[in-house]
Design an enzyme around this catalytic site. Structure first.
Site, PDB file in Angstrom:
ATOM      1  CB  CYS A   6      -0.923  -0.019   1.212  1.00  0.00           C
ATOM      2  SG  CYS A   6      -2.108   1.347   1.233  1.00  0.00           S
TER       3      CYS A   6
ATOM      4  CB  CYS B 174      -7.339  -1.327   6.057  1.00  0.00           C
ATOM      5  SG  CYS B 174      -6.745  -1.404   4.348  1.00  0.00           S
TER       6      CYS B 174
END
Length: 369
Positions: A103, A201
């Site tokens: 990410c 997440c």
């Protein structure tokens, strides 16, 4: 001319305080929250993650408090391609990935930086606990550990390039977490005491195998648990359920503790071994990124860590190809895991790192002494 900075705002206290400090340094700022996925995209109907509506509203409230423009940008396609799909493919291949590194690499410091430049901004700002300095002799930008060693995130940022480091600000790098919360509280930020997110997440329940099965829409075939001498111990549930060093959740009992020591995707087998057989001294890493130097021309002494919570260990690194390094540890290390990142340090400076692709075979001669 006033410098302009885009603040990557997650809705947490760190990025919010980073926004405040950037303004106090005289930068013109805007806040941006990245929409990384939809509930449907991760096969959930309800979620409590860093991309939830509450987090977006917290980021928006902080931006309003700071009188700063605020936008939500849709990066769902990039995130699925470069983070979720890489995560799933790694587990299918018998690796254990770290999606937070991907990410940072592909979304926050690539896609977001590209978008910021198109909008005419000079820098991106995040709430990471790390530092950036420029070497006065070589001119290279250096990535250094954060002052708060309990929150240091330099391991997660080893993929940053020279171009990205030159256009990134880490206002929290010289601060401790409790001081950050105190500043946020003093300035009335709504998330001053908000709990930090601990989960990946897009897998808020921590059930990686369950997520992968839902995402792929398939069941993974069971296979054999095997020993180091080829003996068959029983059946596993599918290789995506296991990672190197795992002891719990095997579903079979032994007179002594047994651990996952390897995963063979071709044979669909999971290797089980004794604790002392998890140790190895060497690894090969590829997909490397070097920060403090352009190339490692001769054996270099470093401190290397093979997972985020691993304490750095003395080692020697040799660059064996344009995109490959070999690391030899002074002492055998436990459960070095393919798919994880190895990151190298000299003092508090990140030399660079790469993705672990190979390790020594499981050792039968090491006692752990």
């Amino acid at each position: 001319m006033t410098k302009k900075a885009v603040i990557a705002m997650s809705g947490g206290v760190d990025s919010s305080t980073a926004a405040l400090l950037t303004q106090e340094m005289g930068y013109e700022t805007i806040g941006i929250t990245l929409k990384l996925y939809t509930n449907e995209g991760i096969c959930l109907t309800k979620t409590r993650t860093c991309c939830s509506l509450d987090d977006v509203e917290d980021a928006r409230a902080v931006a309003a408090k700071l009188d700063m423009p605020f936008y939500v940008l849709n990066f769902t396609d990039d995130f699925e391609e470069n983070v979720i799909e890489r995560f799933v493919e790694a587990y299918e291949s018998g690796y254990t990935p770290n999606p937070c590194i991907d990410c940072n690499r592909y979304i926050k410091f690539q896609s977001l930086l590209t978008r910021a430049e198109k909008l005419g901004f000079d820098y991106i700002v995040t709430g990471h606990y790390s530092r950036i300095e420029q070497d006065k002799v070589t001119g290279r930008y250096l990535l250094k550990k954060g002052l708060d060693d309990t929150k240091d995130q330099s391991y997660m940022l080893y993929t940053l390039t020279q171009e990205q480091l030159a256009k990134t600000l880490f206002p929290l790098g010289n601060m401790r977490k409790e001081h950050v919360r105190e500043i946020a509280e003093e300035h009335g930020l709504v998330n001053a005491r908000k709990r930090d997110s601990q989960d990946i997440c897009f897998v808020p329940d921590g059930d990686y195998a369950g997520f992968i099965k839902r995402y792929k829409g398939i069941e993974f075939k069971p296979g054999n648990f095997v020993g180091t001498n080829g003996q068959i111990y029983g059946q596993h549930k599918g290789i995506i359920h296991y990672t190197i060093g795992q002891r719990k959740g095997l579903g079979i009992s032994f007179p002594q503790p047994m651990f996952v020591g390897g995963i063979d995707t071709v044979k669909n087998e999971v290797l089980l071994c004794k604790a002392e057989e998890l140790f190895s001294t060497e690894l090969i890493a590829r997909d490397i990124n070097l920060i403090s130097c352009e190339r490692i021309d001769e054996p270099m002494r470093v401190l290397a860590k093979v997972r985020y919570r691993h304490k750095e260990q003395p080692a020697t690194v040799i660059q064996t190809g344009e995109d490959e390094i070999k690391i030899v540890f002074d002492e055998p290390q436990r459960a070095i895991t393919n798919g994880q990142a190895v990151v190298m340090y000299q003092d508090d400076v990140v030399v660079g790192g790469g993705i672990i692709k190979e390790t020594q075979p499981v050792r039968a001669d090491y006692t752990g002494d």
